[in-house]
Enzyme design. Structure first.
Site, short mmCIF file in Angstrom:
data_model
loop_
_atom_site.label_atom_id
_atom_site.label_comp_id
_atom_site.label_asym_id
_atom_site.label_seq_id
_atom_site.Cartn_x
_atom_site.Cartn_y
_atom_site.Cartn_z
N ARG A 185 0.85 -1.21 0.00
CA ARG A 185 0.00 0.00 0.00
C ARG A 185 0.88 1.25 0.00
NH1 ARG A 185 -1.64 1.96 4.66
NH2 ARG A 185 -2.20 -0.06 5.52
N TYR A 225 -16.55 17.23 -13.86
CA TYR A 225 -17.01 15.85 -14.01
C TYR A 225 -18.10 15.52 -12.97
CZ TYR A 225 -16.76 10.75 -13.83
OH TYR A 225 -17.07 9.43 -13.83
N ASP A 281 -8.10 19.07 -13.48
CA ASP A 281 -8.40 17.74 -14.01
C ASP A 281 -8.11 17.78 -15.51
OD1 ASP A 281 -9.62 15.47 -15.11
OD2 ASP A 281 -11.22 15.44 -13.61
N LYS A 334 -9.32 6.69 -18.92
CA LYS A 334 -9.67 7.25 -20.22
C LYS A 334 -8.48 7.15 -21.19
CE LYS A 334 -13.32 8.02 -17.76
NZ LYS A 334 -13.59 9.27 -17.07
#
Ligand SMILES: *Cc1c(COP(=O)(O)O)cnc(C)c1O
Length: 386
Positions: free
Chosen positions: A55, A107, A179, A204
Site C-alpha cells: 500500500r 465531471y 483535471d 480514459k
C-alpha cells in the site's frame, strides 16, 4: 526529450536485472525486511529496503508514478485505484472550515463527492462559471484554499482560461488543481500554465483501451507531493500492480492514438454540423466554437471528445439505440467509439434544474471518437440520425 519519446523511454522502460523492456508486475503485498535486522559486519551500513508494504509503495506502481510525473513535468506522481479516488484524495488535503472554488461543470462524479461528502465534512464550496474569470475572483473568501478546474468541460466542452485563472490562484495563494483527463499531457500542460496539482482519470486516454479503471495525480513540488502521498497511503486507494502495468502499456501509444482519434473527432464534428437533425455541435476544433481562441492558446489540439444536440429528444434516443459502431456507454478515451447520454449517465446525479441551467439537455449526446475508420463511423452516425 520530446514527450512522444518519453512515452516510450521512461522509468518503466527497462528493468535493471534482466534488461526486459518494461517493469514486471510485482504482485506482492509485502517485502522481506530481514536484511535490516541482520548483524552487520563491522563498518557496514544496515541495509534498508526501499519497499516494505505494497500500500505504501510497489515497484510497478513507482514506475508508473515516475512516468506520469515526467510526462506532466511535475515533481511527484501518484497512482490511485480510480480517477475519482485521485480527485477525492486531492480534496482530502483540505480541512473542515476551508473554502474551495470549483468550476460548476466539472465531471459529474467530482461534483457528487464534493456535494455529498466534502460539504458534509465541513468543506465550504462555491461552484462558479469558470469561463468568467471575474466570477472566480469574486468568490474568494479569507478561508479560500483551493481552485479546482477542468477544461474543456464535460459534456459541453466549455473553455476556461487556465493562464488567467491559475495566475489568480497564485496571487491569492490558493492550491490550484486541474483535471486534465480530456487533454492528457500531450495536448495541455497545466503545470507549465501555473497549476499546482494535475489529475487524470487514467481510465480514459492514458489507459486508452477501456480495460482498466485508474487515476493519476502529479504535483508541482515535493511539499504537495507529501500531502498527496499521506492521503494515498492513509486512505489506501492505491492502484494495484497489474493495473499499473496495463496503464503503463497504454501510455506507450498515447500520442499516436490521440492524433488519429482527434482527426476522426474533427471529421465527425464537421459532418454532424451539416446534418439536418443536429441542432448544435460543441467542439473546440470547430471554427466558430466558443472559447476556441483561448483553447488554442493553451492546448495544442481540440481533443477527441465532442458533443452534439439533436433537434428532438426522440432523435437522440433513436441515435443511441440505432448506432452500431458506437457503444452507448459511459466513459471515453478508449480505442472504441463511445456515445454517452449525459442526462442519464455522467450527470444523472445532478439535479435537473441545475442540468438545464448548464445546457445539459435530453437532446445532448457526447461522443468519444475511437480508432475505427472515420468513413464507417459517419455512415453509421448518419444512418442512426435518420
Ligand atoms: C472519468 C472521469 C473522472 C473519474 O475517473 P474514474 O476513473 O472513472 O474514477 C474524473 N474526471 C474526468 C474528467 C473524467 O472523465
Amino acid at each position: 526529450m520530446k514527450i512522444g519519446t518519453m512515452l516510450i523511454h521512461n522509468s518503466a522502460a527497462k528493468e535493471g536485472h534482466t534488461g526486459a523492456l518494461g517493469t514486471p508486475v510485482f504482485q506482492t503485498s509485502t517485502f522481506d525486511q530481514g536484511v535490516s535486522f541482520r548483524e552487520n559486519a563491522p563498518g557496514e551500513a544496515p541495509v534498508q529496503r526501499e519497499f516494505d508494504y505494497a500500500r505504501s509503495g510497489n515497484p510497478t506502481r513507482k514506475a508508473l508514478e515516475e512516468t506520469i510525473a515526467a510526462l506532466e513535468g511535475g515533481a511527484k506522481g501518484y497512482a490511485f485505484s480510480s480517477g475519482i479516488a485521485a480527485v477525492a484524495s486531492a480534496l482530502g488535503i483540505f480541512s473542515a472550515g476551508d473554502h474551495i472554488i470549483t468550476a460548476e461543470d466539472i465531471y459529474g462524479g467530482s461534483y457528487r463527492i464534493i456535494n455529498t461528502f466534502y460539504k458534509r465534512w465541513g468543506l465550504e464550496v462555491t461552484a462558479v462559471n469558470a469561463q468568467n474569470i471575474d466570477e472566480i475572483r469574486r468568490s474568494l473568501r479569507p478561508n479560500t484554499k483551493a481552485l479546482f478546474l477542468e477544461t474543456p468541460s464535460n459534456p459541453l466542452l466549455k473553455i476556461t482560461d487556465l493562464g488567467a485563472a491559475l495566475a489568480f490562484a497564485r496571487e491569492a495563494a490558493l492550491v490550484s488543481i486541474v483535471d486534465n483527463t480530456f487533454m492528457t499531457p500531450i495536448l495541455q500542460r497545466p503545470l507549465e500554465l501555473g497549476a499546482d496539482i494535475v489529475i487524470h482519470s487514467a481510465t480514459k486516454f492514458l489507459g486508452g483501451h477501456s480495460d482498466v479503471v485508474a487515476g493519476l495525480t502529479v504535483t508541482r513540488n515535493e511539499e504537495l507531493g507529501k500531502r498527496i502521498y499521506a492521503m494515498q497511503n492513509g486512505f489506501g486507494a492505491v492502484l494495484g500492480p497489474w493495473d499499473c502495468w496495463i496503464v503503463q502499456r497504454g501510455i506507450k501509444t498515447l500520442k499516436i492514438r490521440l492524433e488519429a482519434q482527434q482527426k476522426t473527432a474533427l471529421f465527425l464534428a464537421k459532418r454532424l454540423l451539416d446534418n439536418k437533425n443536429v441542432e448544435a455541435v460543441y467542439y473546440p476544433g470547430l471554427e466558430n466554437a466558443e472559447g476556441k481562441a483561448v483553447h488554442d492558446a493553451q492546448a495544442s489540439g481540440p481533443g477527441v471528445v465532442f458533443s452534439f444536440k439533436t433537434k428532438t429528444t426522440a432523435q437522440a434516443l433513436r441515435f443511441l439505440g440505432k448506432t452500431r459502431l458506437a457503444a452507448a456507454a459511459v466513459s471515453l478515451g478508449g480505442v472504441e467509439t463511445i456515445a454517452s447520454y449525459p442526462v442519464k449517465m455522467s450527470h444523472a446525479s445532478m439535479p435537473q434544474a441545475e442540468r438545464e441551467r448548464l445546457g445539459i439537455t435530453d437532446t445532448l449526446i457526447r461522443i468519444s471518437a475511437g480508432l475505427e475508420e472515420s468513413e464507417d463511423l459517419i455512415a453509421d452516425f448518419e444512418e442512426a440520425l435518420l
